[in-house]
Write an enzyme that holds these catalytic residues in place. Sequence first.
Site, short mmCIF file in Angstrom:
data_model
loop_
_atom_site.label_atom_id
_atom_site.label_comp_id
_atom_site.label_asym_id
_atom_site.label_seq_id
_atom_site.Cartn_x
_atom_site.Cartn_y
_atom_site.Cartn_z
N CYS A 138 9.69 1.69 3.30
CA CYS A 138 10.65 0.68 3.76
C CYS A 138 12.06 1.24 3.82
O CYS A 138 12.95 0.60 4.38
CB CYS A 138 10.58 -0.57 2.89
SG CYS A 138 11.10 -0.30 1.20
N SER A 195 5.22 -6.84 4.02
CA SER A 195 5.87 -7.03 5.33
C SER A 195 6.78 -8.26 5.27
O SER A 195 6.61 -9.14 4.41
CB SER A 195 4.81 -7.24 6.40
OG SER A 195 4.17 -8.49 6.18
N GLU A 222 9.49 -2.87 13.29
CA GLU A 222 9.21 -1.87 12.27
C GLU A 222 7.87 -1.21 12.61
O GLU A 222 6.84 -1.88 12.65
CB GLU A 222 9.13 -2.53 10.89
CG GLU A 222 8.84 -1.52 9.79
CD GLU A 222 8.81 -2.12 8.40
OE1 GLU A 222 8.21 -3.21 8.25
OE2 GLU A 222 9.37 -1.52 7.48
N LYS A 237 -1.43 -7.58 -8.97
CA LYS A 237 -2.36 -7.60 -7.83
C LYS A 237 -1.94 -6.47 -6.89
O LYS A 237 -1.05 -6.63 -6.07
CB LYS A 237 -2.28 -8.97 -7.13
CG LYS A 237 -3.53 -9.37 -6.35
CD LYS A 237 -3.89 -8.47 -5.20
CE LYS A 237 -3.03 -8.66 -3.98
NZ LYS A 237 -3.36 -7.65 -2.90
N PHE A 258 0.80 -1.23 0.00
CA PHE A 258 0.00 0.00 0.00
C PHE A 258 0.83 1.27 0.00
O PHE A 258 0.35 2.33 -0.37
CB PHE A 258 -0.93 0.02 1.22
CG PHE A 258 -0.25 0.32 2.54
CD1 PHE A 258 0.02 1.63 2.90
CD2 PHE A 258 0.15 -0.70 3.40
CE1 PHE A 258 0.66 1.92 4.11
CE2 PHE A 258 0.79 -0.41 4.60
CZ PHE A 258 1.05 0.90 4.95
N GLU A 288 -4.97 -4.09 -1.71
CA GLU A 288 -6.42 -3.89 -1.59
C GLU A 288 -6.73 -2.62 -0.79
O GLU A 288 -7.88 -2.19 -0.74
CB GLU A 288 -7.07 -5.12 -0.94
CG GLU A 288 -6.70 -5.37 0.52
CD GLU A 288 -5.39 -6.14 0.70
OE1 GLU A 288 -4.58 -6.19 -0.25
OE2 GLU A 288 -5.18 -6.69 1.80
#
Lengths: 146, 497
Positions: free
Chosen positions: B297, B242, B397, B189, B165, B192
């Site tokens: 990240c 993740s 994190e 993909k 995301f 979402e």
Amino acid sequence: MEPPELTNFGSLVRFAIELESATAVFYTAAAGLLGPGRSAQLALELAAQHESRCGLLVRTRQQKLNEMVLEPITGLDGRRYVFDAAASSVGEVPGDAMALETVGARLYEESSVVAKSLLTEAARTFRKLSDENVRNLAALRETFQG
Amino acid sequence: MAQKTATLLPEVEKNYGDLKNFIGGKWVDSTATEWLDDTNPATGERIARVPLSSKEDIDAAVQAAKAAWEEWRETPPISRARYFFTLRDLMEQHFEELARIVSQDHGKIIDEARGEVRRAIENVEVAAGIPSLMMGYTLEDGAAAGIDEEILYQPLGVFAGISPFNFPAMVQFWFWPYAVATGNCWVAKPSEQDPLVQKYVADLVNQAGFPPGVFNLVNGAKDAVEGICDHPDIRGVSFVGSTNVAKLVYARAASHGKRVQCGGGAKNLLVVLPDAKLDRIVPNMISSVYGTAGERCLAGSLVVGLEDAHDAVRKKFSEAASKLKVGYGLDETVQMGPVITKKHQERVLGYIDKGEQEGAQVVLDGRKVRVSGYPGYFVGPTVLDSVSPDMTVAKDEIFGPVASFMTMDSLDDAIDWINKSPYGNAASIYTSSGKAARDFRYRARAGSIGINLGIAAAMAYFPFGGMKNSFFGDLHPQGRDAVRFFTESKVVITRWV
């Protein structure tokens, strides 16, 4: 106008586009007020130039940024760039035009210093625009005062 | 009701309705029985409904990709490249819409969204050089006298990409332009949580004239990911998310014989030496920690000022952080937007609470930040000091706008910390010493090293790094690594008799 908040690259370029757009409208209106002649011709040329500078600024915002170095901007005081682009009468056109070019020159000169360490390519654009404002000022002086 | 300001940019659309899947060059309904609300993180309002597509939807996309593949792989590389030139032009034309959708859907400020779309375009530009990038090489008499040897790089078939995301536009572009330019077909993909920009991208891909089935898009979540990992006709999977999910995807897809590249989480250290030019570097550190509300990240998370740098850095950093303007990303004067969801906001706030409970000093507290007119998921810039290595905030994190200041005795200690960390995405040093910088670059085990730069994000023509639990696989996204990931090498040895 309210002093602009110049807190990051996007808000700086947005304000610059507003200035250019308003300046272009000012010169177009000024050309109408001045009537046929050398002064009106110069006003029309400057209207076209400032309109075209909007496009340059949009391209700069789109292509000369790097998200790695998008740091917050500090040190640009919006009060220094407040402008009035209403062309009210023939007699006021020279002074108003020079005031607009002076604000532009100041904005871009000072922005180029701020942007220099963040976005070097954008700083080049600002410097180019500032130089152009200075040349415009000279042309205005020559036409209206010379 | 959100307050309008003069600097607020209009949204491309207020509501994007029920999303569909893009399969075989057409928008088709998903077979999903479950739907997810996609919300604007600044307003909390629903702006779309996302179908949680099934494995059958994935299969339909794969079949379309498979059907398109033979003809696509036989399309000469220079012809394939031309589609990317067209796409690049379309993306430039629609640049502002793409950026505004990213800001509206993800929450990041418009400058960051523009920067993200720029990076997406740069990957298209690099992939458009595919005739040069995927060339093999040859050696006369390479095998023996009169026997020549050459290597060819060939596409494999259908690849799929699962993106996170935090960079809803860019990350898919780390992968698919290289996959498709090398002659493969693609199933995307997107996350979402903010899939809207990829819907817009699919429309541009269609307008660019890519043959139907070459690029497909399926909206969904866990079922779709599992469908990708398990599908027998998908030859490889690219993933960013993740660490936990990256590990799962890596193992599951690899168990089906696929090539896999999986980017995971991070816990990046910013080391400041006493000789660093603080006035110059603090804005950069601010951008590293609070850019994209810390949902990056490569974001700096731990800050270490060595020797007497600690207090000076913390003071200047906290002052600068306290001045950041938080708000809706489409307001051009805003400097930090919300985090992605209510759930994530609670998670980040929970980490700040936990840090305080475990003994960290809250120097700047973002927990109470409210933005007038916007009831969304805001967390203000937060600074924790006196963080010790055993604290949760030093290890996990957080993925939010939180800087944790730690003390260490020496550069050796800082490098040791980086090397012992389970993560290895990025590490940065701020110094005027070439020797210290060189030492850091040489010894720190992280995939991206920043020297006087807090976000060392590889450009499109370099691979995007990551080591240890921050990356699973060998070939990284972007650049030449991507070209190799999406191609199979074939050696041909020729003897004319």
